[in-house]
Design a protein around this motif. Sequence first.
Motif, PDB file in Angstrom:
ATOM      1  N   GLU A 138       0.851  -1.207   0.000  1.00  0.00           N
ATOM      2  CA  GLU A 138       0.000   0.000   0.000  1.00  0.00           C
ATOM      3  C   GLU A 138       0.877   1.245   0.000  1.00  0.00           C
ATOM      4  O   GLU A 138       0.547   2.259  -0.600  1.00  0.00           O
ATOM      5  CB  GLU A 138      -0.901  -0.032   1.236  1.00  0.00           C
ATOM      6  N   GLU A 139       2.031   1.191   0.693  1.00  0.00           N
ATOM      7  CA  GLU A 139       2.804   2.423   0.857  1.00  0.00           C
ATOM      8  C   GLU A 139       3.530   2.846  -0.429  1.00  0.00           C
ATOM      9  O   GLU A 139       3.789   4.026  -0.623  1.00  0.00           O
ATOM     10  CB  GLU A 139       3.815   2.264   2.001  1.00  0.00           C
ATOM     11  N   ASP A 146       1.820   3.384  -5.196  1.00  0.00           N
ATOM     12  CA  ASP A 146       1.297   2.966  -3.884  1.00  0.00           C
ATOM     13  C   ASP A 146      -0.100   2.395  -4.118  1.00  0.00           C
ATOM     14  O   ASP A 146      -0.663   2.464  -5.191  1.00  0.00           O
ATOM     15  CB  ASP A 146       1.324   4.112  -2.870  1.00  0.00           C
ATOM     16  N   ARG A 298      -1.342  16.758  -4.127  1.00  0.00           N
ATOM     17  CA  ARG A 298      -2.668  16.208  -3.803  1.00  0.00           C
ATOM     18  C   ARG A 298      -3.690  17.341  -3.739  1.00  0.00           C
ATOM     19  O   ARG A 298      -3.366  18.452  -3.324  1.00  0.00           O
ATOM     20  CB  ARG A 298      -2.650  15.506  -2.438  1.00  0.00           C
ATOM     21  N   GLY A 367      -3.811   8.431   0.891  1.00  0.00           N
ATOM     22  CA  GLY A 367      -4.326   7.412  -0.016  1.00  0.00           C
ATOM     23  C   GLY A 367      -4.617   6.147   0.775  1.00  0.00           C
ATOM     24  O   GLY A 367      -3.999   5.912   1.813  1.00  0.00           O
ATOM     25  N   HIS A 392       3.191   8.148   9.844  1.00  0.00           N
ATOM     26  CA  HIS A 392       4.445   7.905   9.110  1.00  0.00           C
ATOM     27  C   HIS A 392       5.604   8.390   9.968  1.00  0.00           C
ATOM     28  O   HIS A 392       6.557   9.013   9.501  1.00  0.00           O
ATOM     29  CB  HIS A 392       4.446   8.623   7.738  1.00  0.00           C
TER      30      HIS A 392
HETATM   31  O1  HGY Z   1       0.769   8.044   0.287  1.00  0.00           O
HETATM   32  C1  HGY Z   1      -0.246   7.756   0.928  1.00  0.00           C
HETATM   33  O2  HGY Z   1      -1.107   8.584   1.108  1.00  0.00           O
HETATM   34  C2  HGY Z   1      -0.425   6.381   1.511  1.00  0.00           C
HETATM   35  O3  HGY Z   1       0.128   6.392   2.830  1.00  0.00           O
HETATM   36  N1  HGY Z   1       0.217   5.378   0.708  1.00  0.00           N
END
Ligand code: HGY
Length: 431
Positions: A138-139, A146, A298, A367, A392
Amino acid sequence: MMSRREGNADLRVDGTKLLEQLRELGEVGADQVAGGRTRIALTDDEKAGRDLVVQWMHELELDVRIDRIGNVFGTLRSEGDDGSQAPLMIGSHIDTVKNAGALDGCYGVLAGLAVARAFRQADMKPGRSITIGAFTNEEGVRYQPDMMGSLVYAGGLSVEEALATIGTDGTRLSDELERIGYAGDLEPGSIVPHEYLELHIEQGPVLEAENKLIGVVENLQGISWQKVTIQGNANHAGTTPMRLRHDAGWVASAIVTFLRDLANASEGTTLATVGSLRVEPDLINVIPRKATLTVDLRDPDELRLQAAEQRLAAFLEKVAAQEGVKISTERLVRFEPVVFDTTLADEIEASAEQFGFTHRRMTSGAGHDAQMIARIAPSAMIFVPSRGGVSHNPREHTDDDQLINGAQVLLDVVLRRIGADSIMNQLYERG
Ligand code: HGY
Ligand code: MN
Ligand code: MN
């Protein structure tokens, strides 16, 4: 243990077990020096995390399947489901960024297991099968894009293309997936979700700032990732007049400054981040010949996101001519904003209301796998607060009772969606 009473049966979130598993999974890949844990996709540490979640799925006697991109699924079958029934899916991810918190992604997967555990502990079967998914990568910090596993799952990227991806470390994704033993045989997308729910920490400051316990996520902003390479000329720092330089390092910093100004001019809707920036030869007395940087843009509005991309492209052209350097760009990710299912969002809101949890509707800044699954099934997300809006980062934190609240709402929405009557029937049959 908190419960939502169905007739006489208690379908309960075993909060103690959920917190215990979050802590145990959070130990996998722990970094005693820099803090947090690191389980970058398809590394040995992530494999260890996968193995633990698969073990917990087996302990719950779920039907465990792994697909060709390494997505892991555990299904709690409803009465009479021969595998053809479209399940209610609960998903997220267990891969992390570097020195991450213990909750990002993991919370949603383990809360899904807590929902299955509630049925097991009440010796009940759901009216519709429930599948818990842990999506691959996912990351997207080692292999782009991602949300890769859920994107492949939703048909947005072919599994062959994904398997052929070369990582930032030069490894091929398929080799690593084989190496860790998670190259499954299930065709991605073959378990078609009837609906999809994702419980996640907010990773932002809104819920805490407004003293709200539950976020009803209505939409998710668009994401644009690109890599920018600047080719200048190396030269002597002491002998080269400023007017004769072709300084890739200066251009890179001009881009960083431009992006900050662009975001500030958008009144906060456009977000711009240069997360990675490298100069070569990276020596104190040499004018940088090359710089590479990444741009993460974004915005919840697609047209504003396009406008930001166009303004950046125009600036790159201008600054390349001004400094006499060559600039090339490579698109890494581009996802349009996503609107989640309103019926599911209403159910989440009604559930929070019923529990007396303060709540608000909101946009997701990060995301999530849900934005991919929304392409193939009605999907929605539930947020719980992040302390200080931090994520994060090893300091990522959500209070235990807030974590349990979220899992309670998840269980309740599942029961609302798969029909409490099936529980009543089972009760009735028991007499
Ligand atoms: O990047 C993002 O928003 C997610 O953590 N992959
Ligand atoms: Mn996440
Ligand atoms: Mn994340």
